[in-house]
Design an enzyme around this catalytic site. Sequence first.
Site, mmCIF file in Angstrom:
data_model
loop_
_atom_site.group_PDB
_atom_site.id
_atom_site.type_symbol
_atom_site.label_atom_id
_atom_site.label_comp_id
_atom_site.label_asym_id
_atom_site.label_seq_id
_atom_site.Cartn_x
_atom_site.Cartn_y
_atom_site.Cartn_z
ATOM 1 C CD GLU A 1 35.782 -19.095 145.813
ATOM 2 O OE1 GLU A 1 35.492 -20.078 145.115
ATOM 3 O OE2 GLU A 1 35.620 -17.920 145.412
ATOM 4 C CD GLU B 1 28.424 -17.333 141.641
ATOM 5 O OE1 GLU B 1 28.735 -17.405 142.850
ATOM 6 O OE2 GLU B 1 29.057 -17.894 140.758
HETATM 7 N N1 LIG Z 1 31.098 -17.871 143.388
HETATM 8 C C1 LIG Z 1 32.380 -17.932 143.648
HETATM 9 N N2 LIG Z 1 32.907 -18.792 144.469
HETATM 10 N N3 LIG Z 1 33.168 -17.103 143.025
HETATM 11 C C2 LIG Z 1 32.565 -16.483 141.879
HETATM 12 C C3 LIG Z 1 32.951 -15.092 141.677
HETATM 13 C C4 LIG Z 1 34.216 -14.739 141.556
HETATM 14 C C5 LIG Z 1 34.540 -13.493 140.772
HETATM 15 O O1 LIG Z 1 34.508 -12.374 141.632
HETATM 16 C C6 LIG Z 1 35.784 -11.771 141.673
HETATM 17 N N4 LIG Z 1 35.979 -11.297 143.047
HETATM 18 C C7 LIG Z 1 36.002 -12.054 144.168
HETATM 19 N N5 LIG Z 1 36.171 -11.257 145.250
HETATM 20 C C8 LIG Z 1 36.232 -9.984 144.796
HETATM 21 C C9 LIG Z 1 36.398 -8.702 145.424
HETATM 22 N N6 LIG Z 1 36.518 -8.593 146.752
HETATM 23 N N7 LIG Z 1 36.420 -7.599 144.649
HETATM 24 C C10 LIG Z 1 36.295 -7.716 143.305
HETATM 25 N N8 LIG Z 1 36.160 -8.890 142.637
HETATM 26 C C11 LIG Z 1 36.115 -10.008 143.386
HETATM 27 C C12 LIG Z 1 36.759 -12.857 141.267
HETATM 28 O O2 LIG Z 1 37.934 -12.318 140.711
HETATM 29 C C13 LIG Z 1 35.952 -13.601 140.231
HETATM 30 O O3 LIG Z 1 36.019 -13.036 138.967
#
Ligand SMILES: N=C(N)NC/C=C/[C@H]1O[C@@H](n2cnc3c(N)ncnc32)[C@H](O)[C@@H]1O
Length: 441
Positions: free
Chosen positions: A228, A219
């Site tokens: 983001e 998600e």
């Molecule tokens: N839907 C939106 N905007 N955000 C919801 C999702 C965000 C979640 O995904 C994690 N996340 C985001 N990018 C990464 C990544 N590259 N690797 C691991 N975890 C990640 C964030 O820490 C949040 O818990």
Amino acid sequence: MMRPVRSMLPGQISLEVAPIRSERPANLRDPNLKTGGGGISNNRVTCFVSQLSFSRGDRLLVHAKPSSEWWWAELQGVIGYVPAGYLSQDAAGEEEEDPSIEDPWQDEEYFGNYGTLRLHLEMLSDKSRTEAYRQVILSNSASLSSKRVMDLGCGTGIISLFCAQLARPSMVYAVEASSMAEYTRQLVKQNGCDEVVTVLQGRAEEIELPEQVDVLVSEWMGNCLLFEFMVESVLLARDRWLRDGGTMWPSSAALTLVPCQADSYYAEKMAFWERPYGLDFTPLQPLAQQEFFTKPKFSHIIDPCDCLAAPCDVISLDMYTLQVGDLEQMKGQFHFCVEKSAVFHGFTAWFTVCFKSLEAGGATVELNTGPNSGPTHWKQTLFMLDRPVSVCAGDSISGTIVLQRNPVWRRHMTVTLHWTIKGSTDNPDNAQANIFIYYMH
Ligand SMILES: N=C(N)NC/C=C/[C@H]1O[C@@H](n2cnc3c(N)ncnc32)[C@H](O)[C@@H]1O
């Protein structure tokens, strides 16, 4: 704190302009700092960042090195891009780079936010969003048997828990970069799913899985779909961990736009200054336009009757073929036929994602964040014109939208809307081509 470098460039160079502005770095807020060009004209903000011109021997101050080829530098108060290959380190005054600019992904702030419950509570409280993912798992439960799943950015692990609870996958790798991962492990154990779900703490681009997966679910959608830019992580993980023929959930995404009226927002931010407490505060209206209408309004709730035309999908993403490079600049066109005479205050945007079934011919699940679907925590995004225009039924509003990713601040983008109104009446704005650049930071 910046590091001086000397240019070795033969003679003067003039390089083309890119309509991008980064306004994040605090130490670049200095009003005396000029970007490569642009300014404010008739209440429209056009602010370009060009690649910097400089001469042999100039001392440049490097603010950031977003890539090995191009650095973000300053010369006598002007900032812009410089080809790193033409520069050499100035021996004098070795200084540390500005640490706040060394993290173009702002991961400390980003993952710090996701390490607290506030955002997870908001997302879990969003029934439309969470039930859509639950429906995907439920309607594919049979096909998920013995499948290996990666849940990218699992947060509290809700999607992984749905997989373990509603289907029989062989393994779910729940990947979470923030400190929430420690609690996610507890939730997995607390709900008796630790046989199936393995929580890995780390960035999806960096963690190692023991095997490829059959399904990559995430998600990742931000405001205006892409804000983001978590989608980049999803694409990198797809290319590294999704087996050939594997499934992407969401499978596709679309950004939708509609011209709209926004009377109450306009009244709140602009008309307000006409007679507050019986006084004339209209000299503040140009300031209000600059402060409130040059940035999108997130979490806007558009009433369907404020739509002035049929909405139009302006950007479509195929999650199987989309490449990271495609994210730098995405363009879309639109042509709206105005359905009712009204005041045209701006454009509203939202997105829809689709989850194709694992079974051929199976039902596709859709998560639509638009005004005619259940409310979501994203709501919609409103882009206000600098001044409203009256339009009539039969008028057409045509133009382009460009989502330009910020080359320095990698989670940010600029939205440029360019449109013309061709009127059934001799509306004075008809001939006027408009361009608006909005900064999403
Ligand atoms: N839907 C939106 N905007 N955000 C919801 C999702 C965000 C979640 O995904 C994690 N996340 C985001 N990018 C990464 C990544 N590259 N690797 C691991 N975890 C990640 C964030 O820490 C949040 O818990």
